[in-house]
Write a protein that holds these residues in place. Sequence first.
Motif, PDB file in Angstrom:
ATOM      1  N   ARG A 171       0.840  -1.204   0.000  1.00  0.00           N
ATOM      2  CA  ARG A 171       0.000   0.000   0.000  1.00  0.00           C
ATOM      3  C   ARG A 171       0.872   1.249   0.000  1.00  0.00           C
ATOM      4  NH1 ARG A 171      -4.260  -2.409   3.098  1.00  0.00           N
ATOM      5  NH2 ARG A 171      -6.130  -2.405   1.790  1.00  0.00           N
ATOM      6  N   ILE A 172       0.433   2.250  -0.772  1.00  0.00           N
ATOM      7  CA  ILE A 172       1.176   3.511  -0.861  1.00  0.00           C
ATOM      8  C   ILE A 172       0.247   4.652  -0.460  1.00  0.00           C
ATOM      9  CG2 ILE A 172       2.508   5.037  -2.369  1.00  0.00           C
ATOM     10  CD1 ILE A 172       2.958   2.641  -4.210  1.00  0.00           C
ATOM     11  N   PHE A 173       0.756   5.546   0.367  1.00  0.00           N
ATOM     12  CA  PHE A 173      -0.008   6.720   0.770  1.00  0.00           C
ATOM     13  C   PHE A 173       0.613   7.962   0.138  1.00  0.00           C
ATOM     14  CE2 PHE A 173      -1.149  10.215   3.514  1.00  0.00           C
ATOM     15  CZ  PHE A 173      -2.495   9.983   3.720  1.00  0.00           C
ATOM     16  N   VAL A 174      -0.204   8.773  -0.523  1.00  0.00           N
ATOM     17  CA  VAL A 174       0.302   9.991  -1.164  1.00  0.00           C
ATOM     18  C   VAL A 174      -0.505  11.187  -0.654  1.00  0.00           C
ATOM     19  CG1 VAL A 174       0.851  11.112  -3.352  1.00  0.00           C
ATOM     20  CG2 VAL A 174       0.730   8.642  -3.261  1.00  0.00           C
ATOM     21  N   ALA A 175       0.176  12.241  -0.249  1.00  0.00           N
ATOM     22  CA  ALA A 175      -0.525  13.480   0.110  1.00  0.00           C
ATOM     23  C   ALA A 175       0.230  14.655  -0.492  1.00  0.00           C
ATOM     24  CB  ALA A 175      -0.615  13.633   1.624  1.00  0.00           C
ATOM     25  N   SER A 176      -0.464  15.385  -1.360  1.00  0.00           N
ATOM     26  CA  SER A 176       0.162  16.551  -1.976  1.00  0.00           C
ATOM     27  C   SER A 176      -0.311  17.792  -1.231  1.00  0.00           C
ATOM     28  CB  SER A 176      -0.230  16.647  -3.440  1.00  0.00           C
ATOM     29  OG  SER A 176      -1.609  16.890  -3.534  1.00  0.00           O
ATOM     30  N   TYR A 177       0.398  18.885  -1.424  1.00  0.00           N
ATOM     31  CA  TYR A 177      -0.064  20.159  -0.865  1.00  0.00           C
ATOM     32  C   TYR A 177       0.193  21.259  -1.880  1.00  0.00           C
ATOM     33  CZ  TYR A 177      -0.364  24.413   1.822  1.00  0.00           C
ATOM     34  OH  TYR A 177      -0.714  25.668   2.233  1.00  0.00           O
ATOM     35  N   GLY A 178      -0.809  22.085  -2.096  1.00  0.00           N
ATOM     36  CA  GLY A 178      -0.625  23.229  -2.967  1.00  0.00           C
ATOM     37  C   GLY A 178      -0.798  24.487  -2.150  1.00  0.00           C
ATOM     38  N   PHE A 179       0.157  25.405  -2.262  1.00  0.00           N
ATOM     39  CA  PHE A 179       0.000  26.641  -1.492  1.00  0.00           C
ATOM     40  C   PHE A 179      -1.216  27.398  -1.983  1.00  0.00           C
ATOM     41  CE2 PHE A 179       3.287  27.605  -4.778  1.00  0.00           C
ATOM     42  CZ  PHE A 179       2.680  28.646  -5.454  1.00  0.00           C
ATOM     43  N   GLY A 180      -1.890  27.963  -1.025  1.00  0.00           N
ATOM     44  CA  GLY A 180      -3.049  28.774  -1.453  1.00  0.00           C
ATOM     45  C   GLY A 180      -4.436  28.455  -0.954  1.00  0.00           C
ATOM     46  N   GLY A 181      -4.823  27.359  -0.408  1.00  0.00           N
ATOM     47  CA  GLY A 181      -4.051  26.143  -0.213  1.00  0.00           C
ATOM     48  C   GLY A 181      -4.962  24.949  -0.080  1.00  0.00           C
ATOM     49  N   GLY A 182      -4.431  23.821  -0.374  1.00  0.00           N
ATOM     50  CA  GLY A 182      -5.206  22.599  -0.239  1.00  0.00           C
ATOM     51  C   GLY A 182      -4.343  21.374  -0.321  1.00  0.00           C
ATOM     52  N   SER A 183      -4.910  20.257   0.043  1.00  0.00           N
ATOM     53  CA  SER A 183      -4.168  18.998   0.032  1.00  0.00           C
ATOM     54  C   SER A 183      -5.047  17.889  -0.518  1.00  0.00           C
ATOM     55  CB  SER A 183      -3.722  18.663   1.456  1.00  0.00           C
ATOM     56  OG  SER A 183      -3.136  17.392   1.478  1.00  0.00           O
ATOM     57  N   ASP A 184      -4.457  17.003  -1.330  1.00  0.00           N
ATOM     58  CA  ASP A 184      -5.149  15.819  -1.834  1.00  0.00           C
ATOM     59  C   ASP A 184      -4.422  14.604  -1.285  1.00  0.00           C
ATOM     60  OD1 ASP A 184      -6.746  17.413  -3.426  1.00  0.00           O
ATOM     61  OD2 ASP A 184      -5.451  17.214  -5.178  1.00  0.00           O
ATOM     62  N   ALA A 185      -5.162  13.714  -0.654  1.00  0.00           N
ATOM     63  CA  ALA A 185      -4.550  12.476  -0.164  1.00  0.00           C
ATOM     64  C   ALA A 185      -5.088  11.297  -0.963  1.00  0.00           C
ATOM     65  CB  ALA A 185      -4.851  12.303   1.318  1.00  0.00           C
ATOM     66  N   PHE A 186      -4.225  10.346  -1.253  1.00  0.00           N
ATOM     67  CA  PHE A 186      -4.605   9.159  -2.023  1.00  0.00           C
ATOM     68  C   PHE A 186      -4.119   7.917  -1.293  1.00  0.00           C
ATOM     69  CE2 PHE A 186      -4.301  12.470  -5.158  1.00  0.00           C
ATOM     70  CZ  PHE A 186      -5.286  12.190  -6.083  1.00  0.00           C
ATOM     71  N   SER A 187      -4.894   6.854  -1.440  1.00  0.00           N
ATOM     72  CA  SER A 187      -4.436   5.560  -0.948  1.00  0.00           C
ATOM     73  C   SER A 187      -4.370   4.620  -2.145  1.00  0.00           C
ATOM     74  CB  SER A 187      -5.433   5.032   0.087  1.00  0.00           C
ATOM     75  OG  SER A 187      -5.044   3.750   0.484  1.00  0.00           O
ATOM     76  N   LEU A 188      -3.197   4.045  -2.392  1.00  0.00           N
ATOM     77  CA  LEU A 188      -2.991   3.179  -3.556  1.00  0.00           C
ATOM     78  C   LEU A 188      -2.597   1.776  -3.100  1.00  0.00           C
ATOM     79  CD1 LEU A 188      -0.681   5.584  -5.595  1.00  0.00           C
ATOM     80  CD2 LEU A 188      -3.088   5.255  -5.994  1.00  0.00           C
ATOM     81  N   LYS A 189      -2.969   0.790  -3.914  1.00  0.00           N
ATOM     82  CA  LYS A 189      -2.532  -0.578  -3.644  1.00  0.00           C
ATOM     83  C   LYS A 189      -1.937  -1.140  -4.925  1.00  0.00           C
ATOM     84  CE  LYS A 189      -3.966  -4.703  -1.251  1.00  0.00           C
ATOM     85  NZ  LYS A 189      -5.089  -5.541  -0.846  1.00  0.00           N
ATOM     86  N   VAL A 190      -0.675  -1.537  -4.866  1.00  0.00           N
ATOM     87  CA  VAL A 190       0.025  -2.032  -6.049  1.00  0.00           C
ATOM     88  C   VAL A 190      -0.535  -3.403  -6.419  1.00  0.00           C
ATOM     89  CG1 VAL A 190       2.305  -2.569  -6.991  1.00  0.00           C
ATOM     90  CG2 VAL A 190       2.071  -0.784  -5.285  1.00  0.00           C
ATOM     91  N   THR A 191      -0.704  -3.652  -7.723  1.00  0.00           N
ATOM     92  CA  THR A 191      -1.219  -4.946  -8.174  1.00  0.00           C
ATOM     93  C   THR A 191      -0.122  -5.729  -8.887  1.00  0.00           C
ATOM     94  OG1 THR A 191      -1.876  -4.261 -10.382  1.00  0.00           O
ATOM     95  CG2 THR A 191      -3.444  -3.817  -8.613  1.00  0.00           C
TER      96      THR A 191
END
Lengths: 151, 364
Positions: B301-321
Motif C-alpha cells: 500500500r502507498i499513501f500519497v498526500a500533496s499540498y498546494g499553497f493557497g491552499g489545499g491537500s489531496d490524499a490518495f491511498s494506492l494498492k500495487v497490483t
Amino acid sequence: MYSAFPEPAYQIAVYREPIYWRERKGRYRLVGSKCKKCGELWWPRRVSEVCPNCHSRDFEEYEFSHEGEVFSFMQDSVPAPLMGMHVYGRDRRIIASVKLKEGVCIMPTELVDCKLEEVKEGMKVRLVVRKLRRANNGNWLYGYMWTPIKE
Amino acid sequence: MLGILGYGYFVPYLRIKVEEINSVWRNYPISFLKEKLGLSERAVLQPNEDVITLAIAASKSAIKNSKIEREKIDALYLGTCTNPYDSKPSATIVAEALGLSPYLMCGDVQFSGKSGTAAIQICMGLIESKMASCGLAIGSDALNRHACPGRLFEYEASAGAASFVIGREEPIAEIEGTCSYASDISEFWRIEGDRYIQSTGLSSGSPSGDVYPMWEVGYVEHVTHASKSLMQKLGLKPEDYSYSIFQQPFGTASRHIMGRLGFTEKQVKLGTIANIIGDCGAASALLGLANVLDSAKPDERIFVASYGFGGGSDAFSLKVTSHIDGKRPEVPLKEILERKELVSYADATRNEYKYLQDLNPTFL
Ligand SMILES: [Zn+2]
C-alpha cells in the motif's frame, strides 16, 4: 507583453501563426506523406499532392518513427543572427541530421541533453519536443529535436 | 478497478548546486540550506524547455509504459501553476504532440503544488461517472523560471513532470480512495502579469527555521486534515502502508510531517526526492510516487498526500497490483536524476530568462 519575456529577434511584422499551424503535426511528431499507390514516403509532407513516381494524387498522412540514428553532426559555435532563440543563450548547439528506420533523413536540427564528446555517428536518438522560437509578437513555437537514448 | 495504468516522468538535464547560488548571494548559511532544509541541487531549465515540453516528454513515456493505444485516451488534464500561456490552453499542445484523438476532454488545471493530483482526481471522476474511459493526468511545473533571484525560494524552486494514465483495465496500482481539504490561505502567490512567485513574511514556530511562511497553518494543517480523514474513511492506519509520499517544497518536508501522522522514516525515505532535485511543484509528490512505483512490489500500500499553497491537500491511498511487472519505465527515475550537467549561476539565470536584454536586438 511585459519586458520579462523579450522577443528573441525583431522581424518584419508578418503574421505567421497560420503557416506554423499548418505544419504542426510534422513539427510535433514527424507526420509526413505517403503515396497510397506506390508507397513512397516524404518528409516534410508533400504540399503539392502529386506523386512524382506514379503520378497518383492519392496521399495519406504517415507518422514516421520517433527513433533513429545520427547520420552526421556538427557544432554550431557561431549562431547566425535571427536564428531565433540563440539570443537566449543557446550557443554551441549540437546540430545533427538523423536517419530514421524508414530510411528517411530528417533535416539537421538540434541534439539536446548531451555533450559533444558523447555524440558519435550511428548513435541512437529519440525525438523530443522543445521550444523553437517566438516570432514577432506571436505565440511560442514548439518542434522536434533529438536526444540520445541511453540504456 | 480504477487505478493507474502506467506512468512516466521527465526532469531537466541541467542542475545547479545550492553552494553555487549561495556564492553569489551569501544570504543563508550553507548548513541551514543543506541540513535544515535538506537541499543539495535544483534543476535548471534550458531556454528551449518549459512546462509543455516537460509534460510531453513525461506523457510519451507514460503512454508507452501503460501499453494502451493512444487513441483510447479521451481525457487529458495538465496540472501546472507555471503555465507558459496565461490565456491559451497548454493541454491542447500536449495532446497534439502526443497524437491523441481530437475527441478529447482536456484542459489546464491550476492549484499550485497540487495541480497534478487535482488532475488525477478529475480523471478519476470522469472515469467513475463513465464520461471517459481512459484519462491522462499530468503534473508539470517550472517553478525555477518564476523564482526571484536572491530569495530563499530560488534555492529550492526546481522543474519536472510526472504523467499518469488513469483507467480501469488491469491497473498497476489500484486507487482505493482520495480525500481533499482546501481553504483560503496566502503564503505564496503570483498575481497576473507578475513574473515571480512571492511569499508572506517569516512565521514563527516553523520547523524549517522560521523561514517557510505559514508552515503550521498551511502545509501541516491541510495535509493532516486530508490524510487523517482519508485513513478514517478507508479504515486504515499508518502502519498499513509500506510507503508514504508527501509534497516536498524542500528536502526535509516529509520528515517534518510524518511524525504528526504516525508515519516512520522507513516509509517516507523512498518517496523523498526533493533532497536531490528540489521543489518540483505540481510534479513534486507525483515524482516521489513514481520513484516508489519503480521498486514497489504487488499488494503493497502507498499513501500519497500533496499540498498546494493557497491552499489545499489531496490524499490518495494506492494498492500495487501484480500487473506492475513489465509496465515500469525502461530507465528508473533514480538513474534519470543522476544524469545531469552542473551549470554556473550565470548560466542558470540566463536560461531562466532572468537577464533582461535589449527589446529590439535587430542585429546583434
Ligand atoms: Zn506514388
